[in-house]
Structures are given as C-alpha cells and as structure tokens.
Design a protein around this motif. Sequence first.
Motif, PDB file in Angstrom:
ATOM      1  N   PHE A  54       6.660   4.720   1.911  1.00  0.00           N
ATOM      2  CA  PHE A  54       6.136   3.511   0.741  1.00  0.00           C
ATOM      3  C   PHE A  54       5.503   3.767  -0.151  1.00  0.00           C
ATOM      4  CE2 PHE A  54       8.215   1.764   4.833  1.00  0.00           C
ATOM      5  CZ  PHE A  54       8.939   0.974   4.396  1.00  0.00           C
ATOM      6  N   LYS A  55       4.827   5.060  -0.221  1.00  0.00           N
ATOM      7  CA  LYS A  55       4.161   5.630  -1.451  1.00  0.00           C
ATOM      8  C   LYS A  55       2.782   4.808  -1.844  1.00  0.00           C
ATOM      9  CE  LYS A  55       7.427   8.537  -2.031  1.00  0.00           C
ATOM     10  NZ  LYS A  55       7.128   9.870  -1.419  1.00  0.00           N
ATOM     11  N   GLU A  56       2.074   4.231  -0.645  1.00  0.00           N
ATOM     12  CA  GLU A  56       0.891   3.741  -0.754  1.00  0.00           C
ATOM     13  C   GLU A  56      -0.347   4.958  -1.322  1.00  0.00           C
ATOM     14  OE1 GLU A  56      -0.904   1.171   1.927  1.00  0.00           O
ATOM     15  OE2 GLU A  56       0.506  -0.308   2.093  1.00  0.00           O
ATOM     16  N   GLY A  57      -1.170   4.389  -2.155  1.00  0.00           N
ATOM     17  CA  GLY A  57      -2.279   5.299  -2.587  1.00  0.00           C
ATOM     18  C   GLY A  57      -2.911   5.702  -1.215  1.00  0.00           C
ATOM     19  N   VAL A  58      -3.334   7.115  -1.389  1.00  0.00           N
ATOM     20  CA  VAL A  58      -4.227   7.802  -0.203  1.00  0.00           C
ATOM     21  C   VAL A  58      -5.290   8.794  -0.700  1.00  0.00           C
ATOM     22  CG1 VAL A  58      -2.307   9.374   0.176  1.00  0.00           C
ATOM     23  CG2 VAL A  58      -4.235   8.800   1.987  1.00  0.00           C
ATOM     24  N   ARG A  94      -4.450   0.565   5.187  1.00  0.00           N
ATOM     25  CA  ARG A  94      -5.808   0.127   5.469  1.00  0.00           C
ATOM     26  C   ARG A  94      -5.798  -1.067   6.232  1.00  0.00           C
ATOM     27  NH1 ARG A  94      -4.715   1.936   0.388  1.00  0.00           N
ATOM     28  NH2 ARG A  94      -6.538   2.950  -0.726  1.00  0.00           N
ATOM     29  N   THR A  95      -4.802  -1.909   6.345  1.00  0.00           N
ATOM     30  CA  THR A  95      -4.703  -2.676   7.277  1.00  0.00           C
ATOM     31  C   THR A  95      -4.632  -2.267   8.804  1.00  0.00           C
ATOM     32  OG1 THR A  95      -3.877  -4.594   5.952  1.00  0.00           O
ATOM     33  CG2 THR A  95      -3.568  -5.082   8.095  1.00  0.00           C
ATOM     34  N   THR A  98     -16.410   1.027   2.470  1.00  0.00           N
ATOM     35  CA  THR A  98     -17.277   1.427   1.171  1.00  0.00           C
ATOM     36  C   THR A  98     -16.208   2.526  -0.028  1.00  0.00           C
ATOM     37  OG1 THR A  98     -17.861   3.818   2.534  1.00  0.00           O
ATOM     38  CG2 THR A  98     -19.275   1.681   2.430  1.00  0.00           C
ATOM     39  N   GLU A  99     -14.942   2.340   0.453  1.00  0.00           N
ATOM     40  CA  GLU A  99     -13.797   2.979  -0.729  1.00  0.00           C
ATOM     41  C   GLU A  99     -14.200   2.259  -1.998  1.00  0.00           C
ATOM     42  OE1 GLU A  99      -9.162   2.963  -1.446  1.00  0.00           O
ATOM     43  OE2 GLU A  99     -10.103   1.731   0.138  1.00  0.00           O
ATOM     44  N   ASP A 100     -14.163   3.095  -2.900  1.00  0.00           N
ATOM     45  CA  ASP A 100     -14.315   2.894  -4.369  1.00  0.00           C
ATOM     46  C   ASP A 100     -12.939   3.489  -5.127  1.00  0.00           C
ATOM     47  OD1 ASP A 100     -15.166   1.857  -6.569  1.00  0.00           O
ATOM     48  OD2 ASP A 100     -16.259   3.421  -7.047  1.00  0.00           O
ATOM     49  N   HIS A 101     -12.076   2.779  -4.978  1.00  0.00           N
ATOM     50  CA  HIS A 101     -10.667   2.992  -5.625  1.00  0.00           C
ATOM     51  C   HIS A 101     -10.579   2.546  -6.895  1.00  0.00           C
ATOM     52  CE1 HIS A 101      -6.561   4.773  -5.347  1.00  0.00           C
ATOM     53  NE2 HIS A 101      -6.432   3.845  -5.935  1.00  0.00           N
ATOM     54  N   ASP A 102     -11.039   3.271  -7.859  1.00  0.00           N
ATOM     55  CA  ASP A 102     -11.202   2.836  -9.199  1.00  0.00           C
ATOM     56  C   ASP A 102     -10.816   3.817 -10.408  1.00  0.00           C
ATOM     57  OD1 ASP A 102     -12.183   1.904 -11.816  1.00  0.00           O
ATOM     58  OD2 ASP A 102     -14.276   1.292 -11.203  1.00  0.00           O
ATOM     59  N   HIS A 103      -9.830   3.567 -10.927  1.00  0.00           N
ATOM     60  CA  HIS A 103      -9.298   4.490 -12.048  1.00  0.00           C
ATOM     61  C   HIS A 103      -8.557   3.458 -12.938  1.00  0.00           C
ATOM     62  CE1 HIS A 103      -4.892   4.289 -10.539  1.00  0.00           C
ATOM     63  NE2 HIS A 103      -5.550   4.382  -9.208  1.00  0.00           N
ATOM     64  N   HIS A 146       1.342   1.493  -7.989  1.00  0.00           N
ATOM     65  CA  HIS A 146       1.612   2.548  -8.699  1.00  0.00           C
ATOM     66  C   HIS A 146       1.561   3.888  -7.889  1.00  0.00           C
ATOM     67  CE1 HIS A 146      -2.608   1.252  -9.373  1.00  0.00           C
ATOM     68  NE2 HIS A 146      -2.876   2.244  -8.938  1.00  0.00           N
ATOM     69  N   THR A 147       2.062   4.848  -8.237  1.00  0.00           N
ATOM     70  CA  THR A 147       1.786   6.260  -7.538  1.00  0.00           C
ATOM     71  C   THR A 147       0.453   6.843  -7.975  1.00  0.00           C
ATOM     72  OG1 THR A 147       3.200   7.061  -9.030  1.00  0.00           O
ATOM     73  CG2 THR A 147       4.262   6.324  -7.018  1.00  0.00           C
TER      74      THR A 147
END
Length: 358
Positions: A121-125, A253-254, A297-302, A356-357
Amino acid sequence: MVRTGPAAAILAAMLFGVGTPLAKLLVHDLSPWMLAGLLYLGSGLGLGLVRLARALAGRGAGRERGIHGAEWLWLTAAVAAGGVAGPVLLMYGLTAAPASAASLLLNLEGVFTALLAWFAFKEGVDRRLVTGMAAIVAGAVVLSLSGDMGSGSTGRGSMDIAAGWGAAAVAAACLMWAVDNNLTRKVSLANPVDIAIIKGLVAGSVNVGIAATLGSAMPAAPAVAAAMLVGLSGYGISLVLFVVALRQIGTARTGAYFSTAPFVGGAASLVIFGEPVTFGLVAAAVLMGFGVWLHLTEDHDHEHEHDEIEHDHPHVHDEHHQHHHDGPVREPHTHRHRHGRLRHRHPHFPDAHHAHTH
C-alpha cells in the motif's frame, strides 16, 4: 492529529491488552469459540446501542459520515479476511497447549501489517520506523518465550501449535488479520463506530455459529453478560480507537503501537492474578518502550505536493481545508469538499491527505 493518532492507537492496545487476562477469567466456563463469538457480539451490539442512543438524542449529527460507494467492497473484504477467514484458519492451526508458542506466532500479525502497508500500500517508511517496529516485535517475542502471556484466550482461539501445517495455518491467520487492518484503512474516513459495529456483528455471528456447530451450548446469562462487557471494551471501543488511529497516522504506525497489547495484558495479569514480575516482562517493557519512543519522536517533515482531490470526511478548517460555508459551522464537521493543488512543508503522517510516495 500528530498527538491524537498515537494516543488513540496506544489506548486501543491498552483496552485490547487488558481484555486478555479478563477473558482468561471466562475461558474456563466457555469454549474458546463461544467466548470469541460473545466477545465480538458484545462489541457489535454494545456499540449499536450506543449509536442508537446518540441518534435518538440528536447527538453527533454531521460529525461523521456513513460508509458509501466502493468502501462497502473494502469493508466486506476486510470482514471476510479478519472476521471469517482469520478465526477459521486459527481453529485449524491451534489446539490447547502452552500460550507462549502460539503467542510467538501471533506476533506475526504486526509484522505482516507493517510489511503490507509499506510494500503493498506504499506507506512512507524510514530506518527509524523499521527500528521501532523491530524493537516492539522483539519485546512481544521475549514476552512470549518467557511464558508471561498467560494461558487464557484473547478471543482468537485456543493456544497450541499442532505441527508444521498448524504453524502455517496460524501464520496464514495473522496474514488475514494484516489484510483486514490494511483494508480497514481504506474505509477509515467513515464513521469508526459503524465499522466496529459491522465487524463485531459479523465476526461474532461466525464464531458463535462455529461454536454451535462444534457442539457448544449457550452459557448462562451471567457468563454471556460478562463476556459481552469485556468484548465491548476490548474489541468494540478498542476497534473504534484503532480506526481513528488508522485514519490519522496510517496502518504501519497504528499496527506498531497496537503490538504493545501483549505487554499491557502481561502487566494487567500482575494485578488480576497476582503473578510475579519476571525478567521477561521487564525486558519486554524496555524493548517496547524504546520502540514506542522511536515512533513518538518521529519527525517526518519534508516538502511534498498535494494533488487535486475531492472527498468527504470529518475535518476542521486548517491549512489543508480552506473552503467557504454559507453560514456558521461546528467543528469538526463533514461534507464533500475539494482540495486544490498545494505544495508545502510540515510534519505529517500518511493520512488521507498525505498518501504520497517517497
């Protein structure tokens, strides 16, 4: 969203985890399949009564939307995988024996859930998420091998691995629940209470039907009521929170947060059964705590771009929802709305607006 998604997932895991030792108190009076069915039915019927009471009182109108269109196909497939195929596969794969062996294999559900989310399902990792997931699963494995999971039922069957085919059947059941989790993500913008009601009623009916086919009689009213109350909390309310988390932070994540449920069940057993604190429980707490910390504490920022999209879901007027209303509205509210193309940067999770991918 950044705060409530993880909180909903962790609370869902807590409710489900506490339900395990509570179910153990009931499993001596009920067959595993009958107990599973009553747990599921308790969740479906209990939430149905809550839904009816709120509707009669005129509360919650406009806050959530119903299931519509192709979502019915996704939900049907999810219920078939997780509510029907999963329990049936487990019935053929498990017999009564030490809980640790079965629990070890049942940990595959979290792994399969994440793998499907990431690759199918192409979730970000990223490396941090993988490390956190590995730490949480390692904690569950330690807990299983140490025998601290107890010998009760979680509503998914009795606990022992028969042979090679049995192990394969248990693994296949975990895969079905992983498919269920990922497909439920497809309908998570709909009312989570409606989703939980449908799943509970269908899965409960299937499990009670299997129990009756195997010769189990309906237990006395007090046992039925107790099982349904446990099911309302550990399967109903827990599932509602799980769907809310799916909506806000994505499936992988869930699933990672929900994998802490075995530790919660082990900790609750200390209080309910007076079991001793063991090295396995402490080690699992450290590993799972480390994994949860990595995720929190994940910081997924782009910088990312939003395509034009039109959909319907509960929302507030934030940076992603800038549209006009003819009159005053209450937030959150739901209606069909359109998003224009937008490019910006901010912390985010793989929700409905960030698929998004990378």
